[in-house]
Design an enzyme around this catalytic site. Structure first.
Site, PDB file in Angstrom:
ATOM      1  N   CYS A 154     -18.857 -10.046  22.460  1.00 54.29           N
ATOM      2  CA  CYS A 154     -18.008  -9.109  23.226  1.00 54.29           C
ATOM      3  C   CYS A 154     -17.629  -7.906  22.355  1.00 54.29           C
ATOM      4  O   CYS A 154     -18.066  -7.785  21.218  1.00 54.29           O
ATOM      5  CB  CYS A 154     -16.732  -9.791  23.687  1.00 54.29           C
TER       6      CYS A 154
HETATM    7  N1  GLN Z   1     -17.703 -16.917  23.048  1.00 58.75           N
HETATM    8  C1  GLN Z   1     -16.806 -16.057  23.743  1.00 58.75           C
HETATM    9  C2  GLN Z   1     -17.038 -16.087  25.249  1.00 58.75           C
HETATM   10  O1  GLN Z   1     -17.910 -16.719  25.733  1.00 58.75           O
HETATM   11  C3  GLN Z   1     -16.926 -14.643  23.234  1.00 58.75           C
HETATM   12  C4  GLN Z   1     -18.250 -14.084  23.601  1.00 58.75           C
HETATM   13  C5  GLN Z   1     -18.627 -12.850  22.877  1.00 58.75           C
HETATM   14  O2  GLN Z   1     -18.062 -12.460  21.851  1.00 58.75           O
HETATM   15  N2  GLN Z   1     -19.633 -12.252  23.414  1.00 58.75           N
HETATM   16  O3  GLN Z   1     -16.317 -15.456  25.950  1.00 58.75           O
END
Ligand code: GLN
Length: 244
Positions: A2
Protein backbone atom coordinates in the site's frame (compact mmCIF):
# COMPACT_ATOMS: atom_id res chain seq x y z
CA UNK A 1 2.24 -2.83 -0.85
CA UNK A 2 0.00 0.00 0.00
CA UNK A 3 0.93 3.67 0.23
CA UNK A 4 0.49 5.82 3.30
CA UNK A 5 1.09 9.37 4.50
CA UNK A 6 0.98 11.30 7.77
CA UNK A 7 0.77 15.02 8.39
CA UNK A 8 1.75 16.80 11.61
CA UNK A 9 1.78 20.59 11.84
CA UNK A 10 -0.44 23.53 10.94
CA UNK A 11 -4.00 22.50 10.15
CA UNK A 12 -4.45 21.28 6.59
CA UNK A 13 -7.55 20.13 4.76
CA UNK A 14 -7.65 16.53 3.60
CA UNK A 15 -7.94 17.92 0.09
CA UNK A 16 -4.72 19.93 0.42
CA UNK A 17 -2.94 16.92 1.87
CA UNK A 18 -4.24 14.04 -0.23
CA UNK A 19 -5.96 15.36 -3.36
CA UNK A 20 -4.19 18.52 -4.51
CA UNK A 21 -0.54 17.37 -4.74
CA UNK A 22 0.36 16.18 -8.24
CA UNK A 23 1.42 12.79 -6.84
CA UNK A 24 -0.53 12.81 -3.60
CA UNK A 25 -2.26 9.81 -2.09
CA UNK A 26 -5.23 10.10 -4.45
CA UNK A 27 -2.92 9.85 -7.47
CA UNK A 28 -0.93 7.12 -5.74
CA UNK A 29 -4.09 5.04 -5.54
CA UNK A 30 -3.90 4.49 -9.30
CA UNK A 31 -0.40 5.59 -10.29
CA UNK A 32 2.16 5.18 -7.50
CA UNK A 33 5.68 5.99 -8.61
CA UNK A 34 7.81 3.97 -6.20
CA UNK A 35 5.69 0.97 -5.37
CA UNK A 36 7.65 -2.28 -5.59
CA UNK A 37 4.78 -4.67 -4.82
CA UNK A 38 1.50 -4.17 -6.70
CA UNK A 39 0.65 -1.58 -9.33
CA UNK A 40 -2.56 0.05 -8.04
CA UNK A 41 -4.04 0.63 -4.59
CA UNK A 42 -7.68 0.03 -5.40
CA UNK A 43 -8.70 -2.20 -2.47
CA UNK A 44 -9.98 0.57 -0.26
CA UNK A 45 -8.57 3.47 1.68
CA UNK A 46 -8.72 5.12 5.05
CA UNK A 47 -8.17 8.54 6.58
CA UNK A 48 -7.88 9.22 10.32
CA UNK A 49 -7.52 12.65 11.90
CA UNK A 50 -7.78 14.52 15.16
CA UNK A 51 -10.13 17.47 15.60
CA UNK A 52 -10.74 19.94 18.41
CA UNK A 53 -14.10 18.45 19.40
CA UNK A 54 -12.85 15.38 21.28
CA UNK A 55 -9.73 13.52 22.35
CA UNK A 56 -10.13 10.54 20.03
CA UNK A 57 -9.54 10.77 16.30
CA UNK A 58 -12.18 10.29 13.61
CA UNK A 59 -11.77 7.68 10.92
CA UNK A 60 -13.24 7.40 7.44
CA UNK A 61 -12.56 4.04 5.80
CA UNK A 62 -14.05 2.55 2.67
CA UNK A 63 -13.54 -0.67 0.69
CA UNK A 64 -13.71 1.19 -2.64
CA UNK A 65 -10.82 2.98 -4.37
CA UNK A 66 -10.26 6.52 -3.16
CA UNK A 67 -10.90 7.81 -6.67
CA UNK A 68 -14.34 6.17 -6.72
CA UNK A 69 -15.66 7.84 -3.56
CA UNK A 70 -17.35 11.07 -4.54
CA UNK A 71 -18.51 11.62 -0.97
CA UNK A 72 -14.91 11.63 0.24
CA UNK A 73 -14.00 14.11 -2.49
CA UNK A 74 -16.85 16.32 -1.28
CA UNK A 75 -15.90 16.36 2.39
CA UNK A 76 -12.11 16.45 1.93
CA UNK A 77 -12.14 20.17 1.22
CA UNK A 78 -13.78 21.08 4.53
CA UNK A 79 -12.17 18.65 6.97
CA UNK A 80 -9.15 20.28 8.54
CA UNK A 81 -6.67 18.73 10.96
CA UNK A 82 -3.23 19.18 12.50
CA UNK A 83 -2.56 15.43 12.55
CA UNK A 84 -3.65 12.99 9.86
CA UNK A 85 -2.81 9.38 8.96
CA UNK A 86 -4.10 8.14 5.59
CA UNK A 87 -3.58 5.03 3.46
CA UNK A 88 -4.63 3.52 0.16
CA UNK A 89 -4.72 -0.27 0.04
CA UNK A 90 -3.47 -2.97 -2.28
CA UNK A 91 -4.72 -6.04 -0.43
CA UNK A 92 -2.23 -8.82 0.19
CA UNK A 93 -3.29 -12.21 -1.21
CA UNK A 94 -5.74 -14.06 1.00
CA UNK A 95 -6.69 -11.09 3.18
CA UNK A 96 -10.25 -9.81 3.77
CA UNK A 97 -11.59 -7.29 1.23
CA UNK A 98 -13.79 -5.21 3.52
CA UNK A 99 -13.19 -1.78 5.03
CA UNK A 100 -12.26 -3.19 8.44
CA UNK A 101 -9.00 -4.35 6.84
CA UNK A 102 -8.15 -0.81 5.70
CA UNK A 103 -5.69 1.32 7.65
CA UNK A 104 -5.57 3.30 9.80
CA UNK A 105 -6.29 1.01 12.71
CA UNK A 106 -7.31 2.64 15.97
CA UNK A 107 -5.34 1.68 19.08
CA UNK A 108 -4.88 3.00 22.59
CA UNK A 109 -7.15 3.53 25.57
CA UNK A 110 -10.79 4.24 24.72
CA UNK A 111 -10.83 7.46 26.80
CA UNK A 112 -7.54 8.88 25.49
CA UNK A 113 -6.29 10.47 22.27
CA UNK A 114 -5.79 7.05 20.71
CA UNK A 115 -3.20 5.95 18.18
CA UNK A 116 -3.72 5.59 14.44
CA UNK A 117 -1.59 2.94 12.75
CA UNK A 118 -0.99 2.07 9.11
CA UNK A 119 1.05 -0.82 7.70
CA UNK A 120 2.64 -0.96 4.26
CA UNK A 121 3.78 -4.49 3.73
CA UNK A 122 3.05 -8.08 4.50
CA UNK A 123 3.61 -10.55 7.31
CA UNK A 124 2.95 -14.27 7.66
CA UNK A 125 -0.02 -14.50 10.00
CA UNK A 126 1.01 -18.03 11.03
CA UNK A 127 4.29 -16.67 12.37
CA UNK A 128 2.57 -13.97 14.39
CA UNK A 129 -0.49 -15.80 15.69
CA UNK A 130 1.28 -17.32 18.71
CA UNK A 131 2.45 -13.84 19.78
CA UNK A 132 -0.86 -12.03 19.47
CA UNK A 133 -3.48 -11.62 22.17
CA UNK A 134 -6.77 -12.82 20.69
CA UNK A 135 -8.84 -10.20 22.58
CA UNK A 136 -6.68 -7.40 21.16
CA UNK A 137 -7.10 -8.86 17.68
CA UNK A 138 -10.86 -9.17 18.13
CA UNK A 139 -11.03 -5.53 19.24
CA UNK A 140 -9.42 -4.51 15.96
CA UNK A 141 -12.23 -6.25 14.07
CA UNK A 142 -10.16 -7.74 11.25
CA UNK A 143 -8.02 -10.77 10.50
CA UNK A 144 -5.88 -8.97 7.94
CA UNK A 145 -2.15 -9.46 8.58
CA UNK A 146 -1.80 -5.77 9.45
CA UNK A 147 -4.27 -6.24 12.33
CA UNK A 148 -1.94 -8.83 13.87
CA UNK A 149 0.85 -6.26 13.73
CA UNK A 150 -1.49 -3.64 15.19
CA UNK A 151 -2.41 -5.97 18.07
CA UNK A 152 1.27 -6.36 18.90
CA UNK A 153 1.72 -2.57 18.87
CA UNK A 154 -1.34 -2.18 21.11
CA UNK A 155 0.22 -4.53 23.66
CA UNK A 156 3.40 -2.43 23.78
CA UNK A 157 1.96 1.09 23.85
CA UNK A 158 2.81 1.35 27.55
CA UNK A 159 6.43 1.90 26.57
CA UNK A 160 5.53 4.80 24.29
CA UNK A 161 4.81 4.94 20.58
CA UNK A 162 8.42 5.07 19.44
CA UNK A 163 9.58 2.08 21.47
CA UNK A 164 6.39 0.15 20.70
CA UNK A 165 6.93 0.40 16.94
CA UNK A 166 10.65 -0.32 17.16
CA UNK A 167 10.11 -3.37 19.38
CA UNK A 168 7.32 -4.78 17.22
CA UNK A 169 9.25 -4.43 13.98
CA UNK A 170 12.31 -6.11 15.47
CA UNK A 171 10.23 -8.88 17.02
CA UNK A 172 8.15 -9.56 13.92
CA UNK A 173 11.25 -9.37 11.76
CA UNK A 174 12.78 -12.06 13.96
CA UNK A 175 9.77 -14.38 13.74
CA UNK A 176 9.15 -13.71 10.03
CA UNK A 177 12.37 -12.78 8.23
CA UNK A 178 10.42 -12.27 4.99
CA UNK A 179 8.12 -9.66 6.57
CA UNK A 180 7.80 -6.19 5.09
CA UNK A 181 7.02 -3.78 7.88
CA UNK A 182 6.74 -0.13 6.99
CA UNK A 183 4.62 1.17 9.86
CA UNK A 184 3.25 4.68 10.29
CA UNK A 185 1.59 5.76 13.52
CA UNK A 186 0.47 8.95 15.26
CA UNK A 187 -1.09 9.93 18.57
CA UNK A 188 -2.19 13.43 17.64
CA UNK A 189 1.06 15.14 18.65
CA UNK A 190 3.78 12.73 17.50
CA UNK A 191 4.31 10.69 14.33
CA UNK A 192 6.51 7.59 14.28
CA UNK A 193 7.36 5.54 11.19
CA UNK A 194 9.51 2.55 10.31
CA UNK A 195 11.14 1.41 7.10
CA UNK A 196 11.53 -2.35 6.77
CA UNK A 197 11.30 -3.41 3.16
CA UNK A 198 9.67 -0.47 1.41
CA UNK A 199 10.13 3.20 0.58
CA UNK A 200 9.54 6.24 2.82
CA UNK A 201 10.20 9.93 2.32
CA UNK A 202 9.91 12.94 4.63
CA UNK A 203 9.49 16.66 4.16
CA UNK A 204 9.40 19.33 6.86
CA UNK A 205 8.59 22.91 5.89
CA UNK A 206 6.19 25.73 6.75
CA UNK A 207 3.25 23.47 5.91
CA UNK A 208 4.31 20.99 8.58
CA UNK A 209 5.82 17.52 8.46
CA UNK A 210 4.87 14.97 5.80
CA UNK A 211 5.93 11.36 6.24
CA UNK A 212 4.95 9.45 3.12
CA UNK A 213 5.59 6.20 1.27
CA UNK A 214 6.69 8.38 -1.64
CA UNK A 215 7.03 12.13 -2.38
CA UNK A 216 3.74 13.75 -3.39
CA UNK A 217 5.45 16.15 -5.81
CA UNK A 218 8.80 16.83 -7.45
CA UNK A 219 9.42 19.94 -5.36
CA UNK A 220 12.37 20.47 -3.03
CA UNK A 221 12.53 19.34 0.56
CA UNK A 222 11.86 15.63 0.27
CA UNK A 223 14.37 13.26 1.86
CA UNK A 224 14.40 9.52 1.33
CA UNK A 225 14.64 7.43 4.49
CA UNK A 226 17.06 4.46 4.40
CA UNK A 227 15.66 0.97 4.91
CA UNK A 228 15.59 -0.31 8.52
CA UNK A 229 15.08 3.14 10.03
CA UNK A 230 12.87 4.59 12.74
CA UNK A 231 11.54 8.11 12.12
CA UNK A 232 10.09 10.28 14.87
CA UNK A 233 8.47 13.70 14.39
CA UNK A 234 7.41 15.77 17.38
CA UNK A 235 4.91 18.61 17.58
CA UNK A 236 7.65 21.27 17.25
CA UNK A 237 8.60 19.81 13.86
CA UNK A 238 11.76 18.06 15.04
CA UNK A 239 12.41 14.99 12.90
CA UNK A 240 14.87 12.29 13.91
CA UNK A 241 15.94 9.22 11.99
CA UNK A 242 17.54 6.32 13.85
CA UNK A 243 18.76 2.89 12.77
CA UNK A 244 16.45 -0.01 13.49
N1 GLN B 1 -0.95 -6.60 4.09
C1 GLN B 1 -1.75 -5.42 4.18
C2 GLN B 1 -3.12 -5.61 3.54
O1 GLN B 1 -3.41 -6.61 2.98
C3 GLN B 1 -1.05 -4.25 3.56
C4 GLN B 1 -0.94 -4.44 2.09
C5 GLN B 1 0.02 -3.54 1.41
O2 GLN B 1 0.88 -2.88 2.01
N2 GLN B 1 -0.13 -3.54 0.14
O3 GLN B 1 -3.90 -4.73 3.60
Amino acid sequence: MCRHVAHLGPATTLEQLLVDPAHGLLRQSWAPRRQAHGVVNADGFGVGFWGPERAAPARYRRAVPMWADASFASLAGVVRSTCVVAAVRSASAGTPPDESACAPFLLGAADGPGVLLSHNGRVRVEALAPLVDSAALAALGSTVDSAYVAALVQARLGSGLRDALADVVREVGHHDPSARLNLLAADGTTVVATTWGDTLSTRVDERGASIASEPDDDGPGWHDVPDHSLVTVTADGTLTVEDL
